[in-house]
Scaffold this motif. Structure first.
Motif, PDB file in Angstrom:
ATOM      1  N   PHE A   1       0.768  -1.158  -0.029  1.00  0.00           N
ATOM      2  CA  PHE A   1       0.123  -0.015   0.026  1.00  0.00           C
ATOM      3  C   PHE A   1       0.752   1.218   0.045  1.00  0.00           C
ATOM      4  O   PHE A   1       0.476   2.498  -0.126  1.00  0.00           O
ATOM      5  N   LYS A   2       2.016   1.137   0.124  1.00  0.00           N
ATOM      6  CA  LYS A   2       2.946   2.145  -0.076  1.00  0.00           C
ATOM      7  C   LYS A   2       4.339   1.997  -0.170  1.00  0.00           C
ATOM      8  O   LYS A   2       5.040   0.904   0.350  1.00  0.00           O
ATOM      9  N   ILE A   3       4.965   2.746  -0.825  1.00  0.00           N
ATOM     10  CA  ILE A   3       6.536   2.422  -1.076  1.00  0.00           C
ATOM     11  C   ILE A   3       7.144   3.776  -0.672  1.00  0.00           C
ATOM     12  O   ILE A   3       7.043   4.750  -1.170  1.00  0.00           O
ATOM     13  N   GLN A   4       8.222   3.601   0.223  1.00  0.00           N
ATOM     14  CA  GLN A   4       9.106   4.967   0.475  1.00  0.00           C
ATOM     15  C   GLN A   4      10.363   4.575  -0.062  1.00  0.00           C
ATOM     16  O   GLN A   4      11.255   3.721   0.357  1.00  0.00           O
ATOM     17  N   ALA A   5      11.068   5.664  -0.712  1.00  0.00           N
ATOM     18  CA  ALA A   5      12.385   5.849  -1.333  1.00  0.00           C
ATOM     19  C   ALA A   5      13.227   6.594  -0.930  1.00  0.00           C
ATOM     20  O   ALA A   5      12.721   7.777  -0.504  1.00  0.00           O
ATOM     21  N   ASN A   6      14.605   6.578  -0.894  1.00  0.00           N
ATOM     22  CA  ASN A   6      15.501   7.499  -0.574  1.00  0.00           C
ATOM     23  C   ASN A   6      15.458   8.215   0.721  1.00  0.00           C
ATOM     24  O   ASN A   6      15.575   9.433   0.865  1.00  0.00           O
ATOM     25  N   MET A   7      15.117   7.206   1.552  1.00  0.00           N
ATOM     26  CA  MET A   7      15.045   7.856   3.096  1.00  0.00           C
ATOM     27  C   MET A   7      16.492   8.202   3.695  1.00  0.00           C
ATOM     28  O   MET A   7      16.620   8.934   4.306  1.00  0.00           O
ATOM     29  N   ASP A   8      17.561   7.661   2.951  1.00  0.00           N
ATOM     30  CA  ASP A   8      18.891   7.628   3.569  1.00  0.00           C
ATOM     31  C   ASP A   8      19.588   8.377   2.297  1.00  0.00           C
ATOM     32  O   ASP A   8      19.691   7.504   1.202  1.00  0.00           O
ATOM     33  N   PRO A   9      20.102   9.665   2.276  1.00  0.00           N
ATOM     34  CA  PRO A   9      20.502  10.097   1.029  1.00  0.00           C
ATOM     35  C   PRO A   9      21.956   9.449   0.727  1.00  0.00           C
ATOM     36  O   PRO A   9      22.499   9.615  -0.461  1.00  0.00           O
ATOM     37  N   LYS A  10      22.593   8.686   1.390  1.00  0.00           N
ATOM     38  CA  LYS A  10      23.753   8.042   1.425  1.00  0.00           C
ATOM     39  C   LYS A  10      23.494   6.657   0.610  1.00  0.00           C
ATOM     40  O   LYS A  10      24.458   6.225   0.272  1.00  0.00           O
ATOM     41  N   HIS A  11      22.525   6.284   0.571  1.00  0.00           N
ATOM     42  CA  HIS A  11      22.043   4.944  -0.045  1.00  0.00           C
ATOM     43  C   HIS A  11      20.882   5.226  -0.949  1.00  0.00           C
ATOM     44  O   HIS A  11      20.158   6.010  -0.915  1.00  0.00           O
ATOM     45  N   ARG A  12      20.635   4.175  -1.973  1.00  0.00           N
ATOM     46  CA  ARG A  12      19.763   4.145  -2.928  1.00  0.00           C
ATOM     47  C   ARG A  12      18.724   2.880  -2.242  1.00  0.00           C
ATOM     48  O   ARG A  12      18.721   1.986  -2.441  1.00  0.00           O
ATOM     49  N   ASP A  13      18.029   3.555  -1.251  1.00  0.00           N
ATOM     50  CA  ASP A  13      17.114   2.616  -0.496  1.00  0.00           C
ATOM     51  C   ASP A  13      15.716   2.328  -1.072  1.00  0.00           C
ATOM     52  O   ASP A  13      15.223   3.778  -1.416  1.00  0.00           O
ATOM     53  N   ARG A  14      15.053   1.539  -0.678  1.00  0.00           N
ATOM     54  CA  ARG A  14      13.325   1.539  -0.762  1.00  0.00           C
ATOM     55  C   ARG A  14      12.943   0.588   0.330  1.00  0.00           C
ATOM     56  O   ARG A  14      13.551  -0.513   0.367  1.00  0.00           O
ATOM     57  N   ILE A  15      11.848   1.055   0.888  1.00  0.00           N
ATOM     58  CA  ILE A  15      11.236   0.154   1.631  1.00  0.00           C
ATOM     59  C   ILE A  15       9.533   0.036   1.251  1.00  0.00           C
ATOM     60  O   ILE A  15       9.100   1.046   0.763  1.00  0.00           O
ATOM     61  N   ALA A  16       9.258  -0.935   1.226  1.00  0.00           N
ATOM     62  CA  ALA A  16       7.707  -1.295   0.720  1.00  0.00           C
ATOM     63  C   ALA A  16       6.872  -1.636   2.163  1.00  0.00           C
ATOM     64  O   ALA A  16       7.245  -2.555   3.020  1.00  0.00           O
ATOM     65  N   PHE A  17       5.745  -1.069   2.357  1.00  0.00           N
ATOM     66  CA  PHE A  17       4.789  -1.254   3.373  1.00  0.00           C
ATOM     67  C   PHE A  17       3.588  -2.354   2.787  1.00  0.00           C
ATOM     68  O   PHE A  17       2.961  -1.956   1.692  1.00  0.00           O
ATOM     69  N   MET A  18       3.495  -3.533   3.467  1.00  0.00           N
ATOM     70  CA  MET A  18       2.616  -4.602   2.908  1.00  0.00           C
ATOM     71  C   MET A  18       1.438  -4.749   4.023  1.00  0.00           C
ATOM     72  O   MET A  18       1.998  -4.942   5.128  1.00  0.00           O
ATOM     73  N   ARG A  19       0.256  -4.849   3.450  1.00  0.00           N
ATOM     74  CA  ARG A  19      -0.814  -5.396   4.434  1.00  0.00           C
ATOM     75  C   ARG A  19      -0.871  -7.059   4.039  1.00  0.00           C
ATOM     76  O   ARG A  19      -1.114  -7.367   3.002  1.00  0.00           O
TER      77      ARG A  19
END
Length: 261
Positions: A232-250
């Motif tokens: 239901f949500k994808i959050q990207a670039n939370m850490d400017p030092k890394h190319r990160d991405r986290i997905a929120f799943m129900r």
């Protein structure tokens, strides 16, 4: 930063997942997406500000999905609107019937606690202290003389308010809440951690368990052993030092395990 925060905790033997969304309009889309993952909603209303534009839009989404709604009126330790006027405003602005399940004793500097209508119990507190466990005085009967000794003339005001509540509002019907036709209302002060327990105690009793979810393969039952879920949500670039991405799943069914595809 992540606009939506996720908290999971055990409350009196029941596992609760809370998805806390911001009220600011800049995060509206984030909030709307999060609503697709929940089974019930708690709307937090400021006792002084009342219903704000973002709250109205949020309620429209809840009505579209027939999501059950509980309302918590916060900041009763500050000066705010009359409680009956606020309930009228909630019904008019949000388009849903309300039913108080707790009632405030005073407001602002005179706020002394809440009467738990659902459990027929009064909890008083000392606003000058911070340790809630030591501050609470529990009284079972609204006509108990101990109430008069504790809060003086506020006791008579409370009794009159409760008579009016019972005369004006229909008895609480859990099915009307589950059908998103009635919103139970609770009063309190999050800053003083007062009124929260009453709301959570009732929440775990009346809120729906995880419900079946529709899919292109038909309804997905929560107890189906096969794993399924949706992002239901994808959050990207939370850490400017890394190319990160986290997905929120129900999770809709089964059990998720690390590393599965």
């Amino acid at each position: 930063s992540v606009a939506t925060s996720v908290m999971t905790f055990n409350y009196k033997g029941k596992l609760i997942n809370i998805l806390d969304t911001p009220g600011h309009k800049d995060f509206a889309e984030d909030t709307y997406r999060t609503l697709t993952a929940v089974d019930s909603v708690i709307l937090v209303i400021d006792a002084a500000s009342g219903v704000e534009p973002q709250t109205r839009r949020l309620m429209e989404v809840c009505r579209m999905r027939d999501t059950p709604v509980i309302i918590f009126v916060n900041k009763m330790d500050r000066e705010g609107k009359d409680s009956f006027s606020l309930l009228d405003e909630l019904e008019a602005e949000l388009g849903i019937k309300t039913r108080p399940l707790t009632w405030p004793i005073g407001i602002g500097q005179d706020f002394r606690g809440v009467y738990n209508i659902y459990e027929n119990e009064i909890n008083l507190f000392n606003p000058n202290k911070t340790n809630i466990e030591d501050d609470v005085v529990a009284i079972k009967d609204v006509n108990d003389s101990l109430l008069d000794d504790s809060i003086g003339s506020q006791a008579d005001v409370l009794r009159e308010d409760l008579e009016l509540v019972e005369a004006v509002y229909d008895p609480f019907d859990i099915n009307e809440y589950l059908d998103a036709k009635t919103a139970p209302v609770f009063f309190g002060s999050a800053l003083n951690n007062f009124g929260i327990r009453e709301m959570l105690d009732t929440f775990v009793k009346i809120a729906p368990n995880p419900l079946p979810r529709e899919s292109d393969a038909g309804p997905i039952e929560p107890l189906d052993p096969k794993f399924s879920g949706f992002i239901f949500k994808i959050q990207a670039n939370m850490d400017p030092k890394h190319r990160d991405r986290i997905a929120f799943m129900r999770i809709c069914s089964g059990t998720y395990s690390r590393g599965m595809k």
